[in-house]
Design an enzyme around this catalytic site. Structure first.
Site, PDB file in Angstrom:
ATOM      1  N   ASP A  51       0.837  -1.195   0.000  1.00 20.39           N
ATOM      2  CA  ASP A  51       0.000   0.000   0.000  1.00 20.39           C
ATOM      3  C   ASP A  51       0.878   1.253   0.000  1.00 20.39           C
ATOM      4  OD1 ASP A  51      -1.723   2.069   0.449  1.00 20.39           O
ATOM      5  OD2 ASP A  51      -2.382   1.413   2.436  1.00 20.39           O
ATOM      6  N   GLU A 130      30.931  10.029   3.439  1.00 16.47           N
ATOM      7  CA  GLU A 130      31.529   9.860   4.769  1.00 16.47           C
ATOM      8  C   GLU A 130      30.550  10.355   5.832  1.00 16.47           C
ATOM      9  OE1 GLU A 130      36.215  10.622   3.561  1.00 16.47           O
ATOM     10  OE2 GLU A 130      34.995  12.327   4.207  1.00 16.47           O
ATOM     11  N   GLU A 132      28.955  11.079   9.275  1.00 18.64           N
ATOM     12  CA  GLU A 132      29.324  11.116  10.695  1.00 18.64           C
ATOM     13  C   GLU A 132      28.066  10.893  11.531  1.00 18.64           C
ATOM     14  OE1 GLU A 132      32.926  14.408  10.134  1.00 18.64           O
ATOM     15  OE2 GLU A 132      30.866  15.059  10.482  1.00 18.64           O
ATOM     16  N   GLU A 213      35.269  11.088  16.040  1.00 16.88           N
ATOM     17  CA  GLU A 213      35.308  12.373  15.332  1.00 16.88           C
ATOM     18  C   GLU A 213      35.511  13.530  16.312  1.00 16.88           C
ATOM     19  OE1 GLU A 213      35.593  14.170  12.881  1.00 16.88           O
ATOM     20  OE2 GLU A 213      35.587  12.812  11.167  1.00 16.88           O
ATOM     21  N   GLU A 221      32.948   8.227  13.036  1.00 20.89           N
ATOM     22  CA  GLU A 221      32.858   8.049  11.582  1.00 20.89           C
ATOM     23  C   GLU A 221      33.373   6.660  11.221  1.00 20.89           C
ATOM     24  OE1 GLU A 221      34.311  11.236   9.053  1.00 20.89           O
ATOM     25  OE2 GLU A 221      35.075   9.758   7.616  1.00 20.89           O
ATOM     26  N   HIS A 270      30.518  14.280   3.913  1.00 16.83           N
ATOM     27  CA  HIS A 270      31.306  14.658   2.734  1.00 16.83           C
ATOM     28  C   HIS A 270      31.127  13.567   1.673  1.00 16.83           C
ATOM     29  CE1 HIS A 270      33.998  16.592   6.043  1.00 16.83           C
ATOM     30  NE2 HIS A 270      32.881  17.268   5.846  1.00 16.83           N
ATOM     31  N   ARG A 340      40.330  22.157   3.836  1.00 15.45           N
ATOM     32  CA  ARG A 340      39.051  21.594   4.267  1.00 15.45           C
ATOM     33  C   ARG A 340      38.009  22.652   4.606  1.00 15.45           C
ATOM     34  NH1 ARG A 340      39.781  16.032   5.587  1.00 15.45           N
ATOM     35  NH2 ARG A 340      41.938  15.455   5.267  1.00 15.45           N
ATOM     36  N   GLU A 358      35.593  16.209  -3.445  1.00 15.97           N
ATOM     37  CA  GLU A 358      34.861  15.944  -2.204  1.00 15.97           C
ATOM     38  C   GLU A 358      33.922  17.126  -1.946  1.00 15.97           C
ATOM     39  OE1 GLU A 358      37.382  16.149   1.201  1.00 15.97           O
ATOM     40  OE2 GLU A 358      35.838  15.515   2.609  1.00 15.97           O
ATOM     41  N   ARG A 360      31.464  18.951   0.439  1.00 20.49           N
ATOM     42  CA  ARG A 360      31.465  18.852   1.894  1.00 20.49           C
ATOM     43  C   ARG A 360      30.205  19.378   2.584  1.00 20.49           C
ATOM     44  NH1 ARG A 360      36.354  18.015   4.199  1.00 20.49           N
ATOM     45  NH2 ARG A 360      36.042  19.488   5.915  1.00 20.49           N
TER      46      ARG A 360
END
Length: 469
Positions: A51, A130, A132, A213, A221, A270, A340, A358, A360
């Site tokens: 359903d 990745e 967390e 982390e 992580e 990320h 970063r 990457e 982020r």
């Protein structure tokens, strides 16, 4: 994996139930279990009826019949149920046409992969998310007419230095933003993460690393291997399911909520990605940080459509409490090698095969099928239209001078803004019919329900700010 392999596994493991799983629009896995004696080969041709009107954001009750079509390649044994249970991820089909339901996230992921091939730009897109997450001892909250409140319990948290615990308060715990990554006993979650990793490997998800982390109260992580779009989204659902259930078996509770703790880092996801053709990584080249023009244009597309992407990659009101200054969150839409603080980072790799981007700003509450598909569509739009992202920003973007910082665009500041951006900037998602207006309109309507509920609920911090005004 062939259908015959499924029945061979059922026999070898004396399986009692087959659990059929699919993912709803919000990204939550749903399931239904079928006793093995009623699970025949017809399930792979005729599907399993359910359903669809009970799934938020899907069909109305007047046209609710839908079909689950199991994917034999997703087969794995469930490591948590008491009875031997084989799990299969499913696509959701329209019974009237036998085609994928246009609001089914897994179907959209498959359409994105097909669009990449049909575009001629590439044949394979790899994703490496990745996610967390936090592990707490317990959490309590209340929202009703008498008020609202939340309380997190964590023996590992900095606020527990004077707590009373069975066996005494042993004192070893990370400070605020100090969880990356002292050895035990400060890191009290090593054994639990290892158990999570072993359970993931049992289910076919290859683990590359795990660690505590940055955030002090139980942020972790687990790094798992990259794979193709739909396969990797399947694996992310397996990872979340595994983290929740292993934590529960330890008497703990885990959450992928982006910002559950006030005053410490939030949880991001990320997403590493690259596009290949004929076995060649199209992101590898001779340009900045070893990137090709293809990769730069891909980044240009992601940055251009970032605010619309936010509605899908950062899908909750809580997502925007993470995207704020001071907590290592990517609040600037720029790209850089190794830095970063940029929202698009190009990690250092020794081999061109590993060259990737990457992104982020996503967080782990995103529906992985929709998020990876949307990121791919934005990147391909950048490639097709040669959208150059401009010069890289190799400075610490948190320390830019005000004049310089003013030139750098930012992600959305709220879910409202993100949904408005998606409404206005949706054309890149509709290329090749990957996303449809029907799906996007339904998604926006569903998420506005959350915006409206949050907007109408009095927050405890408002008492702090206004009670005596």
């Amino acid at each position: 994996m062939a259908v015959g392999d499924v029945f061979k596994t059922i026999k070898e493991n004396e399986v009692k139930f087959v659990d059929l799983r699919f993912t709803d629009t919000k990204g939550k896995e749903q399931h239904v279990s079928v006793p093995t004696k009623f699970f025949g080969e017809d399930k792979f041709t005729d599907g399993h009826a359910f359903d669809g009107s009970s799934i938020a954001g899907w069909k109305g009750i007047e046209a609710s019949d839908m079909l689950l079509m199991p994917d034999p390649d997703s087969m794995r044994m469930d490591p948590f149920f008491d009875e031997p249970t084989l799990v299969l991820s499913c696509d959701v089909l329209e019974p009237s046409t036998g085609k994928g339901y246009e609001r089914d996230p897994r179907t959209i992921g498959k359409k994105a992969e097909a669009y990449l091939k049909s575009s001629g730009l590439g044949d394979t897109a790899y994703f490496g998310p990745e996610p967390e997450f936090f592990v707490f001892d317990a959490v309590e909250w209340k929202v009703d007419m008498s008020g609202s409140s939340v309380k997190i319990y964590s023996e590992e948290a900095p606020w527990s230095t004077d707590g009373k615990f069975e066996g005494g308060n042993l004192g070893h715990r990370p400070p605020v933003k100090g969880g990356y990554f002292p050895v035990p006993p400060v890191d009290s979650l090593q054994d639990m993460r290892s158990a999570m990793c072993l359970a993931l490997e049992e289910q076919g998800v290859e683990v590359e690393v795990h660690h505590h982390e940055v955030a002090a109260p139980g942020q972790c992580e687990i790094g798992t291997k990259f794979n193709t779009l739909v396969k990797r989204a399947d694996w992310l659902q397996i990872l979340k399911y595994t983290v929740w259930n292993v934590a529960r078996s330890y008497g703990k509770t885990a959450t992928f909520m982006p910002k559950p703790v006030v005053g410490d880092n939030g949880s991001g996801m990320h997403v590493h990605q690259s596009v290949w053709k004929g076995g060649k990584n199209l992101f590898a080249g001779e340009g900045y940080a070893g990137l090709s023009d293809f990769a730069l244009y891909y980044i240009g597309g992601v940055i251009k459509h970032a605010k619309a992407l936010n509605a899908i990659t950062n899908p909750g009101t809580n997502s925007y409490k993470r995207l704020v200054p001071g907590f290592e969150a990517p609040i600037n839409l720029a790209y850089s090698a190794r830095n970063r603080s940029a929202s698009c980072r190009i990690p250092f790799v020794s081999s061109p095969k590993g060259r990737r981007v990457e992104v982020r700003f996503p967080d782990p509450t995103a529906n992985p099928y929709l998020a990876f598909a949307a990121l791919l569509m934005a990147g391909l739009d950048g490639v097709q239209n040669k959208i150059h992202p401009g010069d890289p920003l190799d400075k610490n973007l948190y320390d830019l001078e005000p004049e310089e910082a003013a030139k750098v665009p930012h992600p959305c500041a709220s879910l409202d803004e993100a949904l408005e951006s998606l409404d206005k900037d949706r054309g890149f998602l509709k290329a090749g019919g990957v996303f449809t207006d029907d799906m996007i309109d339904a998604y926006i309507a569903l998420k506005y329900e959350e915006v409206q509920r949050f907007r109408m609920t009095t927050h405890p911090v408002e008492f702090d700010m206004y009670y005596s005004s």
